[in-house]
Design an enzyme around this catalytic site. Sequence first.
Site, mmCIF file in Angstrom:
data_model
loop_
_atom_site.group_PDB
_atom_site.id
_atom_site.type_symbol
_atom_site.label_atom_id
_atom_site.label_comp_id
_atom_site.label_asym_id
_atom_site.label_seq_id
_atom_site.Cartn_x
_atom_site.Cartn_y
_atom_site.Cartn_z
ATOM 1 C CG ASP A 176 32.825 34.406 36.984
ATOM 2 O OD1 ASP A 176 34.070 33.960 36.854
ATOM 3 O OD2 ASP A 176 32.954 35.439 37.569
ATOM 4 C CB SER A 177 35.426 31.014 32.903
ATOM 5 O OG SER A 177 35.363 29.545 33.351
ATOM 6 C CG ASP B 21 34.026 31.854 40.040
ATOM 7 O OD1 ASP B 21 34.866 32.026 41.081
ATOM 8 O OD2 ASP B 21 34.296 31.625 38.797
ATOM 9 C CE LYS C 33 37.246 31.047 41.421
ATOM 10 N NZ LYS C 33 37.294 32.276 40.753
ATOM 11 C CD GLU D 210 36.844 37.403 39.787
ATOM 12 O OE1 GLU D 210 36.974 38.775 39.244
ATOM 13 O OE2 GLU D 210 36.638 36.391 38.744
ATOM 14 C CD GLU E 250 42.498 34.329 35.908
ATOM 15 O OE1 GLU E 250 41.618 33.953 36.884
ATOM 16 O OE2 GLU E 250 42.460 34.399 34.668
#
Length: 261
Positions: free
Chosen positions: A44-45, A83, A113, A115, A182
């Site tokens: 999602d960056s 993401d 993915k 978080e 990260e």
Amino acid sequence: MAVNPQQLSQWKEQGRKIVALTGWDYAIAQILDLAGVDIVLVGDSLAMVTLGYETTVPITLEEMLHHAKAVRRGVKKALVVVDLPFLSYQESPQQAIHSAGLMLKETGVQAVKLEGGYPEMAETVRRLVQVGIPVMGHVGLTPQSVHQLGYRQQGKTPAASERIVSEAIALEQAGAFAIVLEHIPSALAAQISQKLTIPTIGIGAGPDCDGQVLVTADVLGLSERQPPFAKSYVNLREIVTQAVQDFGSEVRGQRFPEEKI
Ligand code: KIV
């Protein structure tokens, strides 16, 4: 043969490092795949590097679906992981199953993915895995929590590092097939990588992770700004600017096109 989630743990056992990069469209995905990347992460960056948002928080599930479809069309061999964006999975395991299920059904990607760790997210991962959705975890600096954490390195105090270790263990026990670590200290990443049987994929987490991931826009020198742990292997901003200026001056100077068709 296409890369699958189970293979990654075998690679960890064999000491073969895993190479992951982010992808956001068909052309980039094709290049990454042909260049031999193991995992193409539709991170999602892309909210920041492709869509110009300030953070990853605003991107929607629809936007991620759109980019994931384009990436999937460009990849033949690598494992494609997408993401789940902010607020598409945090409310409940049911919401996560719905969002992740849509992702797999509509785009053809193999895994998602998400978080965060223990205990709520581990339970969500367990439910996703139960219904057949492979999940990659992500702990340490979790950019969707930027308004709480900033972009600072995480796990610097004994309590914070213990929490990250417990989160990683809980995610493995819940059935995650790999975990992104990260922006945490190298020693902590090394400790987690040793404790887990599933691979750790580091970004700003030192050399002892089982694999490494970077944001491709940073690797290519396309990003406006990049984190301190990123590395650019080429400066495409400069190269593309030069190419565009060359085209402009040839058109204005009537040197392009050269011949009448
Ligand atoms: O969104 C992303 O690109 C990521 C990587 C930085 C791991 O999550």
